[in-house]
Design a protein around this motif. Structure first.
Motif, PDB file in Angstrom:
ATOM      1  N   ASP A 289       0.824  -1.208   0.000  1.00  0.00           N
ATOM      2  CA  ASP A 289       0.000   0.000   0.000  1.00  0.00           C
ATOM      3  C   ASP A 289       0.862   1.263   0.000  1.00  0.00           C
ATOM      4  O   ASP A 289       0.424   2.305  -0.492  1.00  0.00           O
ATOM      5  CB  ASP A 289      -0.944   0.008   1.208  1.00  0.00           C
ATOM      6  N   THR A 290       2.079   1.183   0.532  1.00  0.00           N
ATOM      7  CA  THR A 290       2.993   2.326   0.454  1.00  0.00           C
ATOM      8  C   THR A 290       3.367   2.586  -0.999  1.00  0.00           C
ATOM      9  O   THR A 290       3.399   3.731  -1.452  1.00  0.00           O
ATOM     10  CB  THR A 290       4.260   2.059   1.291  1.00  0.00           C
ATOM     11  N   VAL A 291       3.650   1.527  -1.735  1.00  0.00           N
ATOM     12  CA  VAL A 291       3.932   1.667  -3.165  1.00  0.00           C
ATOM     13  C   VAL A 291       2.731   2.286  -3.864  1.00  0.00           C
ATOM     14  O   VAL A 291       2.853   3.230  -4.655  1.00  0.00           O
ATOM     15  CB  VAL A 291       4.273   0.300  -3.786  1.00  0.00           C
ATOM     16  N   HIS A 292       1.554   1.762  -3.555  1.00  0.00           N
ATOM     17  CA  HIS A 292       0.326   2.235  -4.196  1.00  0.00           C
ATOM     18  C   HIS A 292       0.085   3.714  -3.902  1.00  0.00           C
ATOM     19  O   HIS A 292      -0.275   4.490  -4.803  1.00  0.00           O
ATOM     20  CB  HIS A 292      -0.843   1.379  -3.685  1.00  0.00           C
ATOM     21  N   ARG A 293       0.289   4.109  -2.663  1.00  0.00           N
ATOM     22  CA  ARG A 293       0.052   5.500  -2.273  1.00  0.00           C
ATOM     23  C   ARG A 293       0.987   6.461  -3.004  1.00  0.00           C
ATOM     24  O   ARG A 293       0.566   7.494  -3.536  1.00  0.00           O
ATOM     25  CB  ARG A 293       0.240   5.653  -0.762  1.00  0.00           C
ATOM     26  N   LEU A 294       2.269   6.114  -3.076  1.00  0.00           N
ATOM     27  CA  LEU A 294       3.229   6.995  -3.733  1.00  0.00           C
ATOM     28  C   LEU A 294       3.057   6.983  -5.248  1.00  0.00           C
ATOM     29  O   LEU A 294       3.258   8.004  -5.914  1.00  0.00           O
ATOM     30  CB  LEU A 294       4.649   6.590  -3.348  1.00  0.00           C
TER      31      LEU A 294
END
Length: 370
Positions: free
Chosen positions: A234-239
């Motif tokens: 989700d960190t990848v997705h958010r950025l």
């Protein structure tokens, strides 16, 4: 009845009856998590409960089961989608996730912002593979890493990426390092007229990652390196979805090995390093190459590359990036195996060339072009 998304599992069972029972157990476990006889009738039974759509034979003792789920089970939240895909069932043996069809969730998870085409435009590389040396080793100063980056760019590298082990250590703090490398690559571009994309690694305390990314943008980096195994998909997705960042994302496989190395649990290699990276929004997926020190087979690597480039996959096709034990001498073999839409990582072997590292990259580039 609303459209549903589907997950395909490889089940290890003695016969079809056992495989069907396992699939029905997954359908319950991944949604309502209660015994079948107490599932409330109506909306929960008709909509929320997972449904076994298909059971087929794969090999002796192996079965392929497709289970459908309601989009209302997860909404537009990536962590909950992953939870439905394999949450509690990941704790059971004899189940491996091998496929995902988003169906009605396609718009909620559009995939990579740039993809293959976008990265080619950024790198001014109409065709051919991307050559990407890795800045290392840990313990180097910011000035040393910047000098290595400069030599690589002068030699014709298309991308330089930081090693995943470079975080915010005192020898090369993130902000000092990013500024020094970005400045070095700007000097190289002024001399050569060629872009060399700089992917800076984001690592440290999770609450600092957004600020680090914003600083990297201001410093002039061209992309970000992230480790979903440590910081979450989700960190990848958010950025990747952040319009103020608006940079391509490269993902690194650190900490993801246990998800794929078992023959009968976890995810297939193609799912983990292809499908899930595209789902999260990565533009480049790094994974261990065959023949290196990590034991991935040629079949594993080919499946990953196919999942990254599949035009029917999630969002835009992305670039597979094999690495680990790579060297310029393997360039021709890699091109034959992966084709042009790939990022070839070169790490420790390049350091043997010292101050002539740029010449080694130029030789590799010329060899791949010819």
């Amino acid at each position: 009845m609303t459209a549903r998304f589907t997950v395909t599992y490889r089940l290890f069972a003695a016969d079809r009856a056992e495989a069907l029972a396992r699939a029905e157990g997954i359908a319950l476990e991944q949604t309502v998590e209660i015994p079948r006889d107490v599932v409330p009738p109506g909306f929960i039974e008709d909509e929320i409960l997972g449904r076994v759509q298909e059971i087929g034979t794969e090999a002796e003792g192996q079965w392929r089961a497709t289970v459908s789920y309601s989009p209302q089970s997860c909404g537009a939240e990536l962590p909950q989608l992953l939870n439905v895909v394999f949450g509690n069932s990941s704790i059971q043996r004899g189940i491996k996730v091998i496929g995902l069809d988003l169906g009605p969730l396609t718009k909620a998870f559009p995939g990579a912002r740039f993809g293959v085409g976008g990265l080619r435009r950024l790198a001014d590389l109409e065709r051919g593979p991307f050559i990407a040396p890795v800045l290392k080793p840990q313990g180097s100063s910011a000035a040393q890493l910047a000098e290595t980056a400069y030599l690589c760019a002068m030699g014709g590298a298309h991308i330089v990426k930081e090693d995943h082990g470079l975080t915010n250590q005192p020898c090369a703090p993130f902000r000092d390092r990013v500024e020094a490398i970005a400045e070095a690559l700007a000097r190289a571009r002024a001399r050569t007229g060629r872009p060399c994309l700089y992917f800076a690694g984001l690592a440290g305390h999770s609450e600092e990652l957004d600020d680090m990314a914003a600083f990297a943008v201001r410093a002039g980096v061209d992309g970000l390196l992230l480790m979903p195994g440590l910081f979450g998909f989700d960190t990848v997705h958010r950025l990747a979805r952040n319009d103020r960042i608006n940079l391509p994302i490269m993902t690194h496989p650190s900490f993801l090995g246990p998800y794929v190395l078992s023959s009968d649990t976890g995810f297939s290699h193609a799912m983990m390093f292809g499908t899930l990276q595209r789902l999260a929004g990565a533009d480049i997926s790094v994974f261990p190459n065959v023949g290196g020190r990590f034991g991935f087979t040629a079949q594993d690597c080919a499946a990953i590359a196919a999942a990254c480039g599949d035009p029917a996959g999630i969002g835009r096709a992305i670039l597979p990036s094999p690495g680990g034990g790579m060297s310029p001498e393997r360039g021709a073999g890699m091109l034959a195996m992966y084709g042009e839409d790939a990022v070839f990582l070169l790490g420790g072997s390049l350091l043997r060339h010292g101050a002539r590292i740029g010449e080694a990259i130029a030789d590799l580039r010329n060899g791949l072009a010819g």
